[in-house]
Design a protein around this motif. Structure first.
Motif, PDB file in Angstrom:
ATOM      1  N   THR A   1       0.824  -1.219   0.000  1.00 48.22           N
ATOM      2  CA  THR A   1       0.000   0.000   0.000  1.00 48.22           C
ATOM      3  C   THR A   1       0.854   1.263   0.000  1.00 48.22           C
ATOM      4  OG1 THR A   1      -0.134   0.025   2.433  1.00 48.22           O
ATOM      5  CG2 THR A   1      -1.836  -1.214   1.254  1.00 48.22           C
ATOM      6  N   ASP A   2       2.141   1.123  -0.256  1.00 50.19           N
ATOM      7  CA  ASP A   2       3.038   2.282  -0.189  1.00 50.19           C
ATOM      8  C   ASP A   2       2.688   3.378  -1.188  1.00 50.19           C
ATOM      9  OD1 ASP A   2       4.367   1.066   1.831  1.00 50.19           O
ATOM     10  OD2 ASP A   2       6.217   0.650   0.737  1.00 50.19           O
ATOM     11  N   ARG A   3       2.000   3.013  -2.261  1.00 50.17           N
ATOM     12  CA  ARG A   3       1.676   4.019  -3.271  1.00 50.17           C
ATOM     13  C   ARG A   3       0.548   4.940  -2.836  1.00 50.17           C
ATOM     14  NH1 ARG A   3       1.941   0.872  -9.154  1.00 50.17           N
ATOM     15  NH2 ARG A   3       4.151   0.290  -9.042  1.00 50.17           N
ATOM     16  N   ILE A   4      -0.160   4.569  -1.780  1.00 52.33           N
ATOM     17  CA  ILE A   4      -1.234   5.429  -1.282  1.00 52.33           C
ATOM     18  C   ILE A   4      -0.604   6.567  -0.496  1.00 52.33           C
ATOM     19  CG2 ILE A   4      -3.260   5.550   0.217  1.00 52.33           C
ATOM     20  CD1 ILE A   4      -3.786   2.623  -0.387  1.00 52.33           C
ATOM     21  N   ARG A   5      -0.656   7.766  -1.051  1.00 49.16           N
ATOM     22  CA  ARG A   5      -0.023   8.929  -0.423  1.00 49.16           C
ATOM     23  C   ARG A   5      -0.965  10.139  -0.472  1.00 49.16           C
ATOM     24  NH1 ARG A   5       5.433   8.318   0.396  1.00 49.16           N
ATOM     25  NH2 ARG A   5       6.334   6.399  -0.448  1.00 49.16           N
ATOM     26  N   TRP A   6      -2.223   9.889  -0.168  1.00 50.87           N
ATOM     27  CA  TRP A   6      -3.207  10.969  -0.188  1.00 50.87           C
ATOM     28  C   TRP A   6      -3.013  11.846   1.042  1.00 50.87           C
ATOM     29  CZ3 TRP A   6      -7.122   6.466  -0.699  1.00 50.87           C
ATOM     30  CH2 TRP A   6      -6.990   5.893  -1.968  1.00 50.87           C
ATOM     31  N   LYS A   7      -2.764  13.116   0.805  1.00 50.43           N
ATOM     32  CA  LYS A   7      -2.438  14.026   1.907  1.00 50.43           C
ATOM     33  C   LYS A   7      -3.586  14.194   2.900  1.00 50.43           C
ATOM     34  CE  LYS A   7       1.631  14.977   0.183  1.00 50.43           C
ATOM     35  NZ  LYS A   7       2.862  14.486   0.839  1.00 50.43           N
TER      36      LYS A   7
ATOM     37  N   LEU B   1      -5.347  12.055   4.195  1.00 51.31           N
ATOM     38  CA  LEU B   1      -5.349  11.006   5.202  1.00 51.31           C
ATOM     39  C   LEU B   1      -4.616  11.443   6.475  1.00 51.31           C
ATOM     40  CD1 LEU B   1      -4.736   7.815   3.024  1.00 51.31           C
ATOM     41  CD2 LEU B   1      -6.853   8.482   4.199  1.00 51.31           C
ATOM     42  N   VAL B   2      -3.668  12.361   6.334  1.00 46.20           N
ATOM     43  CA  VAL B   2      -2.971  12.874   7.513  1.00 46.20           C
ATOM     44  C   VAL B   2      -3.955  13.598   8.428  1.00 46.20           C
ATOM     45  CG1 VAL B   2      -1.122  14.374   8.330  1.00 46.20           C
ATOM     46  CG2 VAL B   2      -0.829  13.085   6.209  1.00 46.20           C
ATOM     47  N   THR B   3      -4.794  14.433   7.822  1.00 50.04           N
ATOM     48  CA  THR B   3      -5.821  15.116   8.606  1.00 50.04           C
ATOM     49  C   THR B   3      -6.811  14.126   9.187  1.00 50.04           C
ATOM     50  OG1 THR B   3      -5.615  17.075   7.192  1.00 50.04           O
ATOM     51  CG2 THR B   3      -7.613  16.875   8.535  1.00 50.04           C
ATOM     52  N   ALA B   4      -7.177  13.128   8.405  1.00 45.91           N
ATOM     53  CA  ALA B   4      -8.108  12.103   8.892  1.00 45.91           C
ATOM     54  C   ALA B   4      -7.549  11.407  10.128  1.00 45.91           C
ATOM     55  CB  ALA B   4      -8.382  11.081   7.783  1.00 45.91           C
ATOM     56  N   GLY B   5      -6.281  11.065  10.089  1.00 40.29           N
ATOM     57  CA  GLY B   5      -5.676  10.416  11.246  1.00 40.29           C
ATOM     58  C   GLY B   5      -5.611  11.324  12.462  1.00 40.29           C
ATOM     59  N   ALA B   6      -5.431  12.621  12.219  1.00 34.84           N
ATOM     60  CA  ALA B   6      -5.344  13.571  13.333  1.00 34.84           C
ATOM     61  C   ALA B   6      -6.664  13.698  14.078  1.00 34.84           C
ATOM     62  CB  ALA B   6      -4.904  14.942  12.815  1.00 34.84           C
ATOM     63  N   LEU B   7      -7.776  13.396  13.419  1.00 36.95           N
ATOM     64  CA  LEU B   7      -9.085  13.519  14.047  1.00 36.95           C
ATOM     65  C   LEU B   7      -9.422  12.331  14.938  1.00 36.95           C
ATOM     66  CD1 LEU B   7     -11.236  14.753  11.005  1.00 36.95           C
ATOM     67  CD2 LEU B   7      -9.971  16.114  12.660  1.00 36.95           C
ATOM     68  N   THR B   8      -8.714  11.225  14.766  1.00 39.48           N
ATOM     69  CA  THR B   8      -9.126   9.963  15.368  1.00 39.48           C
ATOM     70  C   THR B   8      -9.171  10.013  16.892  1.00 39.48           C
ATOM     71  OG1 THR B   8      -8.167   8.770  13.487  1.00 39.48           O
ATOM     72  CG2 THR B   8      -8.633   7.503  15.481  1.00 39.48           C
ATOM     73  N   TYR B   9      -8.080  10.406  17.515  1.00 39.50           N
ATOM     74  CA  TYR B   9      -8.003  10.388  18.981  1.00 39.50           C
ATOM     75  C   TYR B   9      -9.009  11.339  19.625  1.00 39.50           C
ATOM     76  CZ  TYR B   9      -5.820  10.479  23.637  1.00 39.50           C
ATOM     77  OH  TYR B   9      -5.577  10.420  25.001  1.00 39.50           O
ATOM     78  N   PRO B  10      -9.087  12.616  19.198  1.00 41.02           N
ATOM     79  CA  PRO B  10     -10.110  13.491  19.790  1.00 41.02           C
ATOM     80  C   PRO B  10     -11.531  12.974  19.565  1.00 41.02           C
ATOM     81  CG  PRO B  10      -8.479  14.789  18.599  1.00 41.02           C
ATOM     82  CD  PRO B  10      -8.209  13.350  18.269  1.00 41.02           C
ATOM     83  N   LEU B  11     -11.806  12.430  18.381  1.00 39.11           N
ATOM     84  CA  LEU B  11     -13.140  11.906  18.101  1.00 39.11           C
ATOM     85  C   LEU B  11     -13.489  10.782  19.055  1.00 39.11           C
ATOM     86  CD1 LEU B  11     -15.695  11.719  16.330  1.00 39.11           C
ATOM     87  CD2 LEU B  11     -14.418  10.170  14.821  1.00 39.11           C
ATOM     88  N   TYR B  12     -12.554   9.891  19.273  1.00 39.92           N
ATOM     89  CA  TYR B  12     -12.800   8.772  20.180  1.00 39.92           C
ATOM     90  C   TYR B  12     -13.090   9.270  21.594  1.00 39.92           C
ATOM     91  CZ  TYR B  12     -12.099   4.424  22.737  1.00 39.92           C
ATOM     92  OH  TYR B  12     -12.274   3.348  23.562  1.00 39.92           O
TER      93      TYR B  12
END
Length: 410
Positions: A323-329, A331-342
């Motif tokens: 999956t190394d070719r997946i480099r959608w920027k 997704l960085v923001t998506a990951g940043a939302l995870t902990y506060p959302l939880y």
């Protein structure tokens, strides 16, 4: 919960300087003659890589998986729990399976997002700690976990005060103790029920700190997985409460799976790592069944194991570089939302559902609430996590520098 807002889903700088070998040796010697703490697969600077080397970089896909897991948990808590499916429940007032039968059937499996979090935590913590000192590990955990958590405790308490009647509000002394994140070890209830996972994470960090202090190598991480797994397996029958508390048998094998997957990512696959991963799957499927019987009560074992198996196979693909070719920027923001959302979605969200469920279509309500908490999560990340983390890091760096200076003067 693991971090995706900074470099923790990126290969550390030191790791980028090292080659990957499909079957790493168990000992590496650098030109100075001293054993390398970099572990198998390391090479001196400037030396050509042996075998194929995968370029280092951020693992964007893990950010996406984390947000997907968080949304699974959100859907489950809003429309898939046994509490929400009881007649006259305080959230929807009637069984959610009658209100939204299709949504309920899907959301009833969303709790598996927590197990997904644990696996990803093992992977990312091992990645982010490679080449770091215990001091760096400690600081990274503090600045990662506490800023958003402090906000969540205050925010959730405020919502429960403003909208009473769904969840019991804790006494002030208990709320204050929750700010330490150590309330489970003191027998004090959580402000929000989802915080129980943080107690599992903290115990994992404490155990893994021992390996970080020794210096992470392929051999040491493998040995850690085997020893921890064995202790977690036998602790419940040993009837030793302290041993069971430390070993965390309910979550240990998920973290171990993540560690094994990271070793595959860094050094390539081998039979030993596949064996650890297979053992983690076998122990995991048993724990999934136990959790269904004792806690969740709404989903089937076969479906739960199927979802978990597909996730592990996908993580193998991530570890092996498919999956190394997946480099959608984004997704960085998506990951940043995870902990506060939880942290903020559960008690506050179900309280709002209880007040608003008669005012609009339930599916629209779920969509609006989820969107609203995603927006709140971005605000928490932008205006709480970032600035407070910087201040904490600066203060902790200064404190540890003073300790070193005091030792030197002594």
């Amino acid at each position: 919960m693991v971090r995706a807002a900074d470099s923790e889903t990126s290969v550390p700088e030191r790791a980028e300087e090292r080659s990957k070998q499909p079957l790493p040796p168990l000992a590496i010697t650098v030109p100075t003659g001293r054993p390398s703490l970099a572990g198998p697969g390391a090479r001196p600077r400037g030396q050509a890589a042996q075998g194929g080397k995968r370029a280092g970089g951020r693992l964007y896909v893990i950010d996406g998986i984390r947000l997907l897991a968080a949304l699974m948990v959100v859907a489950h808590h809003y429309a898939g729990t046994w509490r929400a499916d009881r007649p006259g429940n305080l959230i929807w007032d009637r069984p959610v399976s009658e209100i939204m039968p299709t949504v309920f059937r899907v959301a009833s499996y969303g709790w598996i997002g927590v197990e997904i979090f644990f696996v990803i935590s093992g992977f990312v913590i091992c990645m982010s700690c490679w080449g770091r000192t215990p001091r760096q590990f400690f600081i990274s955990r503090v600045i990662r976990l506490y800023p958003a958590y402090w906000f969540a405790v205050v925010f959730t308490t405020a919502v429960l005060i403003a909208v009473p009647g769904v969840w019991e509000r804790l006494r002030l002394r208990e709320v204050l103790l929750n700010l330490t994140m150590l309330q489970s070890g003191s027998g004090v209830p959580n402000v929000d029920g989802v915080y129980w996972t943080l107690w599992s994470e903290l115990r994992f960090y404490l155990l893994f700190l021992v390996v970080v202090a020794m210096g992470l190598t392929y051999r040491r991480v493998v040995l850690f997985c085997c020893v921890w797994g064995a202790v977690a397996m036998f602790a419940p029958v040993a009837d030793l409460h302290l041993l069971e508390l430390v070993a965390n048998p309910d979550g240990a094998w998920y973290f171990i799976a993540g560690l094994a997957l990271y070793l595959m990512h860094r050094f390539g696959q081998d039979l030993l790592l596949w064996g650890i991963l297979a053992m983690a799957w076998l122990m995991g499927q048993l724990e999934l069944g136990d959790r269904i019987d004792e806690v969740e009560r709404v989903s089937g074992w076969r479906g739960s194991v199927a979802i978990f198996t597909v996730f592990l196979l996908f993580m193998v693909a991530v570890a092996l570089g498919h999956t190394d070719r997946i480099r959608w920027k984004w997704l960085v923001t998506a990951g940043a939302l995870t902990y506060p959302l939880y942290l903020v979605h559960y008690a506050a969200g179900t309280t709002l559902i209880a007040r608003l469920h008669d005012t609009m279509d339930p599916r629209l309500l779920l969509a609006l609430l989820t969107t609203g908490f995603l927006l709140l999560s971005w605000l928490i990340h932008r205006f709480v996590e970032r600035p407070v983390s910087r201040l904490l890091k600066k203060g902790l760096d200064t404190s540890f520098a003073r300790l070193r200076n005091a030792d030197a003067r002594g």
